[in-house]
Scaffold this active site. Structure first.
Site, PDB file in Angstrom:
ATOM      1  N   ASP A   1       0.845  -1.193   0.000  1.00 11.13           N
ATOM      2  CA  ASP A   1       0.000   0.000   0.000  1.00 11.13           C
ATOM      3  C   ASP A   1       0.884   1.248   0.000  1.00 11.13           C
ATOM      4  O   ASP A   1       2.096   1.151   0.164  1.00 11.13           O
ATOM      5  CB  ASP A   1      -0.984   0.012   1.175  1.00 11.13           C
ATOM      6  CG  ASP A   1      -0.285  -0.142   2.503  1.00 11.13           C
ATOM      7  OD1 ASP A   1       0.831   0.391   2.650  1.00 11.13           O
ATOM      8  OD2 ASP A   1      -0.844  -0.784   3.408  1.00 11.13           O
ATOM      9  N   ASP A  38       1.638   5.311   1.052  1.00 15.37           N
ATOM     10  CA  ASP A  38       1.426   6.447   1.938  1.00 15.37           C
ATOM     11  C   ASP A  38       2.103   7.664   1.318  1.00 15.37           C
ATOM     12  O   ASP A  38       3.275   7.605   0.955  1.00 15.37           O
ATOM     13  CB  ASP A  38       2.039   6.160   3.315  1.00 15.37           C
ATOM     14  CG  ASP A  38       1.470   4.893   3.930  1.00 15.37           C
ATOM     15  OD1 ASP A  38       0.252   4.836   4.145  1.00 15.37           O
ATOM     16  OD2 ASP A  38       2.237   3.944   4.161  1.00 15.37           O
ATOM     17  N   ASP A  88       8.465   6.420  13.054  1.00 15.74           N
ATOM     18  CA  ASP A  88       8.949   5.476  14.055  1.00 15.74           C
ATOM     19  C   ASP A  88      10.375   4.978  13.804  1.00 15.74           C
ATOM     20  O   ASP A  88      11.271   5.233  14.596  1.00 15.74           O
ATOM     21  CB  ASP A  88       7.951   4.310  14.245  1.00 15.74           C
ATOM     22  CG  ASP A  88       7.431   3.722  12.945  1.00 15.74           C
ATOM     23  OD1 ASP A  88       7.940   4.098  11.871  1.00 15.74           O
ATOM     24  OD2 ASP A  88       6.522   2.872  12.990  1.00 15.74           O
TER      25      ASP A  88
HETATM   26  P1  ATP Z   1       3.176  -1.612   6.160  1.00 15.14           P
HETATM   27  O1  ATP Z   1       2.182  -0.741   5.447  1.00 15.14           O
HETATM   28  O2  ATP Z   1       3.998  -2.479   5.300  1.00 15.14           O
HETATM   29  O3  ATP Z   1       2.594  -2.324   7.304  1.00 15.14           O
HETATM   30  P2  ATP Z   1       4.295   0.923   6.890  1.00 15.14           P
HETATM   31  O4  ATP Z   1       5.654   1.276   7.398  1.00 15.14           O
HETATM   32  O5  ATP Z   1       3.869   1.546   5.606  1.00 15.14           O
HETATM   33  O6  ATP Z   1       4.254  -0.637   6.819  1.00 15.14           O
HETATM   34  P3  ATP Z   1       1.958   2.124   8.016  1.00 15.14           P
HETATM   35  O7  ATP Z   1       1.210   1.704   9.224  1.00 15.14           O
HETATM   36  O8  ATP Z   1       1.305   2.040   6.690  1.00 15.14           O
HETATM   37  O9  ATP Z   1       3.282   1.242   8.032  1.00 15.14           O
HETATM   38  O10 ATP Z   1       2.479   3.587   8.295  1.00 15.14           O
HETATM   39  C1  ATP Z   1       3.053   4.384   7.280  1.00 15.14           C
HETATM   40  C2  ATP Z   1       4.204   5.195   7.847  1.00 15.14           C
HETATM   41  O11 ATP Z   1       3.721   6.073   8.872  1.00 15.14           O
HETATM   42  C3  ATP Z   1       5.284   4.369   8.525  1.00 15.14           C
HETATM   43  O12 ATP Z   1       6.249   3.898   7.616  1.00 15.14           O
HETATM   44  C4  ATP Z   1       5.867   5.351   9.501  1.00 15.14           C
HETATM   45  O13 ATP Z   1       6.747   6.219   8.834  1.00 15.14           O
HETATM   46  C5  ATP Z   1       4.658   6.151   9.930  1.00 15.14           C
HETATM   47  N1  ATP Z   1       4.024   5.592  11.148  1.00 15.14           N
HETATM   48  C6  ATP Z   1       3.006   4.717  11.203  1.00 15.14           C
HETATM   49  N2  ATP Z   1       2.664   4.416  12.454  1.00 15.14           N
HETATM   50  C7  ATP Z   1       3.487   5.129  13.245  1.00 15.14           C
HETATM   51  C8  ATP Z   1       3.641   5.286  14.654  1.00 15.14           C
HETATM   52  N3  ATP Z   1       2.862   4.597  15.517  1.00 15.14           N
HETATM   53  N4  ATP Z   1       4.601   6.116  15.094  1.00 15.14           N
HETATM   54  C9  ATP Z   1       5.373   6.813  14.239  1.00 15.14           C
HETATM   55  N5  ATP Z   1       5.290   6.711  12.925  1.00 15.14           N
HETATM   56  C10 ATP Z   1       4.363   5.892  12.411  1.00 15.14           C
HETATM   57 MG    MG Z   2       1.940   1.442   4.702  1.00 19.27          MG
END
Ligand code: ATP
Ligand code: MG
Length: 462
Positions: free
Chosen positions: A83, A85, A164
């Protein structure tokens, strides 16, 4: 995969990380390392049409637009992003004006979802430091350091340091296709290290769910946690008890239904995080020799099904996670005088009641979960019409798979599972023969003789 990349790795003395602690960087966030398109392997082919559409429309309207987080991390690792972002300097209102197919979600974290058919692109506005005095913002922090609201708009540099992990703070610019690395994430990707940005204990206190995210990414990417990122986990695990159960449910789906559920489960237990999510399951594993194996086998089978792109349901997994507690409770209820069926129903109710205080389970999953449990009592009954009723139950297949797991986990002696396997494969005559055989089975449950019920104790446990 990430060849030709190493020249962007910083020498140890050059590491930015030391600048990134909470007390760090009095002069403000550091400048990113910009990796031009010619020197990284991430191309627009890694990204979906909708993701590119959102980026270009923001860009063409004069805003900054970047892909950030998991999609860049995964593309750099040679994985297909699942996905997308987008991070931008446009406010949620400005984003909404550009996309009719959008809506704002979240309070703690306001995000715009732009929908294209089944695909949703998440667009977030750059966030600043929550403690900065800023006009037009809503940021709140509880006394324990937990962030309640995080909607202070800021610069991309500030935004990067609010994220994070270092590997999640990589931004792909649609203006020139470069990657901006604010926290030395490329080096950590290269070293397969998961490292929190800033002071780990502070960052976990701000949002304890980051502890779960650490374990999830470590399992999914097969990365090591950096020593300082790992160190506080045991001690801070109980902070998860403060997180709303609905948020933890969403997180649990990501933990267990991402194709690496078994590895994730083992890490969660290793760091004492599992007991904060499923305390009754944790207790049951200590008491029942087979309870852990039931969970592990259910997770292994879920992982395998995901790999084979076969459908999976959280109901099955939750049924396995909570089967040990249901078993213990049922024993208790039977000891108190209930016969097996009501004993199991009361047990199921009690177990769910306690679980919902930690991780919620929406009805659409808890109902089929209970069906799977109830069918475990019906599967041993192999006489007459009942057999066919059981066979035709919409949850039969899941219940049968569950039975096989109970047998291989050592809860039940093998036999019943293969009977049902044969029954499903047999023609009508074969089925009659199997039923006759079951009739002769000395272990098969007989019709229950009515027996005097012991009086039920008032107020059973929970
Ligand atoms: P995936 O979608 O593969 O699970 P992701 O890293 O894209 O992994 P998401 O939950 O989609 O995770 O979040 C997108 C981005 O937002 C993360 O890569 C991170 O940079 C930020 N993020 C998400 N959750 C948090 C959090 N709890 N604290 C700080 N930053 C966050
Ligand atoms: Mg993501």
């Amino acid at each position: 995969m990430i060849k030709g990349f190493t020249r962007f790795l910083k020498s140890p003395g050059e590491h930015l990380r030391s600048l990134l602690g909470p007390e760090a960087a009095p002069s403000g966030p550091a400048a990113p390392r910009v990796i031009p398109r010619s020197e990284h392997p991430v191309s627009r082919q890694h990204f979906s049409e909708p993701a590119l559409k959102v980026l270009y429309r923001l860009h063409n309207s004069g805003y900054d637009a970047y892909l950030v987080g998991g999609c860049i991390r995964d593309a750099l690792l040679g994985l297909m992003p699942k996905d997308f972002d987008v991070a931008t300097n446009a406010t949620p209102e400005q984003v909404r004006e550009l996309f009719r197919n959008s809506r704002t979600i979240g309070r703690r974290f306001r995000i715009v979802h732009v929908r294209f058919g089944r695909e949703v692109i998440e667009v977030t506005t750059f966030r600043g430091k929550p403690n900065d005095d800023h006009a037009n913002h809503i940021a709140q922090q509880a006394d324990n350091g937990m962030l309640l609201r995080d909607n202070v708009w800021g610069s991309i540099e500030q935004d990067a340091l609010r994220r994070d992990f270092t590997i999640n703070a990589l931004y792909y610019s649609i203006a020139d296709y470069s990657i901006h690395d604010f926290a030395n994430g490329v080096a950590d990707i290269h070293e397969r290290t998961l490292r929190l940005i800033g002071d780990p204990a502070t960052r976990y206190r701000e949002d304890p769910v980051r502890m779960l995210r650490a374990v999830r990414f470590a399992a999914k990417l097969d990365f090591q946690l950096a020593a300082e990122t790992e160190a506080p986990l045991h001690e801070l695990a109980p902070l998860l008890l403060q997180i709303p159960p609905a948020r933890l449910f969403d997180e649990c789906l990501k933990l267990f239904m991402n194709g690496h559920g078994l590895a994730t489960f083992r890490l969660l237990r290793h760091y004492g995080l599992f007991a904060m999510l499923f305390p009754a399951a944790d207790e049951a594993m200590a008491e029942l020799p087979w309870a852990e194996a039931v969970i592990e086998k259910a997770l292994a089978s879920t992982d395998q099904r995901i790999q084979q792109e076969r459908p999976v349901t959280p109901a099955f997994l939750f049924a396995a996670l909570l089967w040990g507690p249901v078993y213990l409770q049922r024993q208790q209820q039977e000891h108190d005088g209930l016969s097996p069926v009501p004993a199991q129903q009361t047990a199921a109710q009690n177990v769910i009641h306690r679980q919902l205080k930690h991780v919620s389970i929406p009805k659409r999953f808890s109902m089929p979960m209970r069906d799977i449990w109830d069918l475990q009592l019906r599967l041993p009954q192999r006489r007459g019409k009942r057999v066919f009723q059981t066979r035709e139950h919409p949850r039969f297949r899941a219940a049968y798979d569950f039975l096989l797991i109970r047998e291989t986990a050592g809860e039940l002696a093998p036999g019943l599972g293969s009977w049902w396997t044969a029954f499903q494969e047999a023609d009508e005559h074969g089925q009659q023969r199997l039923m006759a055989k079951a009739d002769a089975d000395p272990n098969a449950p007989r019709k229950r003789r009515s027996r005097r019920r012991k009086p039920r104790r008032a107020n059973p446990e929970q």
